[in-house]
Design a protein around this motif. Structure first.
Motif, mmCIF file in Angstrom:
data_model
loop_
_atom_site.group_PDB
_atom_site.id
_atom_site.type_symbol
_atom_site.label_atom_id
_atom_site.label_comp_id
_atom_site.label_asym_id
_atom_site.label_seq_id
_atom_site.Cartn_x
_atom_site.Cartn_y
_atom_site.Cartn_z
ATOM 1 N N SER A 9 -60.695 -68.950 -77.294
ATOM 2 C CA SER A 9 -59.175 -69.242 -77.514
ATOM 3 C C SER A 9 -58.739 -70.175 -76.749
ATOM 4 O O SER A 9 -57.575 -70.524 -76.987
ATOM 5 N N LEU A 10 -59.403 -70.683 -75.561
ATOM 6 C CA LEU A 10 -58.841 -71.710 -74.678
ATOM 7 C C LEU A 10 -58.939 -72.819 -75.555
ATOM 8 O O LEU A 10 -59.854 -73.111 -76.227
ATOM 9 N N LYS A 11 -57.763 -73.426 -75.500
ATOM 10 C CA LYS A 11 -57.702 -74.694 -76.389
ATOM 11 C C LYS A 11 -58.047 -75.871 -75.792
ATOM 12 O O LYS A 11 -57.290 -77.001 -75.360
ATOM 13 N N TYR A 12 -59.439 -75.936 -75.483
ATOM 14 C CA TYR A 12 -59.996 -77.483 -75.035
ATOM 15 C C TYR A 12 -61.442 -77.423 -75.193
ATOM 16 O O TYR A 12 -62.088 -76.438 -75.213
ATOM 17 N N ASP A 13 -61.800 -78.542 -75.610
ATOM 18 C CA ASP A 13 -63.405 -79.004 -75.881
ATOM 19 C C ASP A 13 -63.826 -79.787 -74.923
ATOM 20 O O ASP A 13 -63.408 -80.963 -74.524
ATOM 21 N N PRO A 14 -64.611 -79.179 -74.020
ATOM 22 C CA PRO A 14 -65.226 -79.817 -73.003
ATOM 23 C C PRO A 14 -66.082 -81.128 -72.968
ATOM 24 O O PRO A 14 -66.059 -82.203 -72.424
ATOM 25 N N THR A 15 -66.426 -81.162 -74.064
ATOM 26 C CA THR A 15 -67.554 -82.160 -74.490
ATOM 27 C C THR A 15 -66.577 -83.504 -75.137
ATOM 28 O O THR A 15 -66.979 -84.287 -75.289
ATOM 29 N N SER A 16 -65.402 -83.358 -75.295
ATOM 30 C CA SER A 16 -64.385 -84.303 -75.690
ATOM 31 C C SER A 16 -64.110 -84.997 -74.353
ATOM 32 O O SER A 16 -63.359 -86.137 -74.614
ATOM 33 N N PHE A 17 -63.878 -84.625 -73.191
ATOM 34 C CA PHE A 17 -63.501 -85.129 -72.041
ATOM 35 C C PHE A 17 -64.364 -86.374 -71.835
ATOM 36 O O PHE A 17 -65.530 -86.546 -72.317
ATOM 37 N N ALA A 18 -63.538 -87.487 -71.055
ATOM 38 C CA ALA A 18 -64.370 -88.437 -70.671
ATOM 39 C C ALA A 18 -65.309 -88.295 -69.388
ATOM 40 O O ALA A 18 -64.578 -88.082 -68.277
ATOM 41 N N ALA A 19 -66.546 -87.886 -69.442
ATOM 42 C CA ALA A 19 -67.301 -87.631 -68.471
ATOM 43 C C ALA A 19 -67.421 -88.865 -67.333
ATOM 44 O O ALA A 19 -67.711 -89.984 -67.792
ATOM 45 N N ILE A 20 -67.284 -88.765 -66.172
ATOM 46 C CA ILE A 20 -67.399 -89.766 -65.181
ATOM 47 C C ILE A 20 -68.588 -89.807 -64.401
ATOM 48 O O ILE A 20 -69.466 -90.678 -64.325
ATOM 49 N N GLY A 21 -68.981 -88.742 -63.803
ATOM 50 C CA GLY A 21 -70.317 -88.604 -63.284
ATOM 51 C C GLY A 21 -70.408 -87.332 -62.369
ATOM 52 O O GLY A 21 -69.447 -86.526 -62.049
ATOM 53 N N LEU A 22 -71.668 -86.783 -62.297
ATOM 54 C CA LEU A 22 -71.816 -85.664 -61.361
ATOM 55 C C LEU A 22 -71.808 -85.839 -60.016
ATOM 56 O O LEU A 22 -72.169 -87.082 -59.501
ATOM 57 N N ALA A 23 -71.654 -85.091 -59.024
ATOM 58 C CA ALA A 23 -71.476 -85.482 -57.790
ATOM 59 C C ALA A 23 -72.287 -84.437 -56.942
ATOM 60 O O ALA A 23 -72.977 -84.663 -55.986
ATOM 61 N N ALA A 24 -72.447 -82.975 -57.084
ATOM 62 C CA ALA A 24 -73.333 -82.191 -56.414
ATOM 63 C C ALA A 24 -73.452 -80.852 -57.394
ATOM 64 O O ALA A 24 -73.164 -80.749 -58.149
#
Length: 326
Positions: free
Chosen positions: A111-126
């Motif tokens: 029900s949460l209204k966002y798709d994590p795969t639509s975000f602009a991924a920048i980079g992993l840190a840890a």
């Protein structure tokens, strides 16, 4: 994909695209006027909060622009994800995403209204591996011993930091892979779950290694196995769960930087460059490793693929275990 040993972070505005097209001197001219806000999905003191506070000061030096940490706990980490989805793609709002925000919460609460795969991924840190913990007086001294103990116990309870948390889902993944029967007892955080274990209220906790290191080193808790493909440099003698005969139990929390959907590629790439530079800084690297975290780095494309894979994995686990949001 070598996602577990790389990283990237940073921020820029759409107004800076012209500057990005010019090398060296112009690249140092980060647009002024407002700080770069980094949304943190949990209260201060958690993995994303700590990583952001270690990395962003070094990134600020490279960008010539200040950062502001903005803790936005709520909805199991989902509130910050929703805020990022609503933010303009101008490089002034970022998110330090975690496995909870980007994979578990969307898996258990559609029900949460966002798709994590639509975000602009920048980079992993840890990354922070998950570890299996029992009290020192437990008969279980390794993973086979734990399985045998659960099988002969009429009632065996495991604690977590809450319904739908990474602690909960890791235990459910272990249960699905081994077929053991355990009762879930949710608490309001990792620390209360550890205290319940120490007090004898529950029998086992699947927790992140970093917040458990102090108790392990003090001999107050016994680590039975690591939920990773490889051993951790922080506890090199601790065998992985896979080494002990149970395949397919790999779980860790992680911190990566994201921008809103539609953020221009030059902005994303500049942020990635500055995050990588920050993670290579000896002082930054020492602070991260001293806390029991493992530095990880990635390209934006690698983090995007990692996010999609984690979302798929934890969605399957949540469905198989019938995990529902509170």
């Amino acid at each position: 994909m070598s996602i577990t040993r790389r990283a990237a972070l940073g921020a820029l505005s759409a107004a800076s695209l012209a500057a990005l097209a010019v090398p060296a001197r112009a690249q140092a001219e980060w647009p002024k006027g407002q700080p770069i806000k980094v949304l943190i999905p949990f209260a201060p003191g958690g993995v994303p909060d700590i990583i952001a506070r270690i990395v962003t000061p070094k990134m600020a030096e490279g960008l010539g622009q200040s950062f502001v940490i903005d803790n936005k706990p709520g909805a199991g980490g989902g509130l910050a994800g929703q805020l990022l989805a609503q933010a303009p793609p101008d490089g002034y709002t970022l998110l330090t995403g975690t496995v909870s925000t980007m994979a578990i919460v969307p898996a258990v609460n559609p029900s949460l209204k966002y798709d994590p795969t639509s975000f602009a991924a920048i980079g992993l840190a840890a990354i922070v591996p998950m570890v299996v913990l029992v009290r020192p007086d437990s008969p279980a001294r390794d993973i086979p011993g734990l399985i045998a103990l659960i099988q002969r116990s009429p009632k065996f309870d495991y604690g977590s930091s809450g319904n739908g948390s990474i602690l909960h889902l890791t235990a459910e993944l272990f249960r699905l892979r081994t077929g053991v029967k355990m009762q879930h007892i949710p608490y309001k955080g990792s620390a209360p779950a550890q205290q319940a274990l120490l007090a004898g209220e529950i029998d086992v906790v699947f927790d992140a290694l970093a917040p458990a290191m102090g108790q392990i080193q003090a001999g107050k808790l016994r680590a039975l196995g690591l939920a990773m493909a490889k051993r951790s440099p922080a506890l090199p003698d601790l065998k992985t769960i896979g080494e002990q005969g149970v395949a397919g139990v790999e779980a860790y929390t992680w911190a990566g930087l994201y921008a809103p959907h539609g953020t221009p590629a030059p902005i994303v790439q500049r942020l990635n460059t500055e995050l990588l530079k920050a993670l290579k800084d000896p002082e930054v690297a020492k602070k991260i490793s001293d806390l029991g975290y493992e530095i990880a780095s990635s390209t934006p494309a690698e983090l995007a693929a990692h996010t999609a894979a984690e979302l798929k994995k934890w969605t399957e686990v949540a469905r198989a275990a019938a995990v529902k949001p509170d």
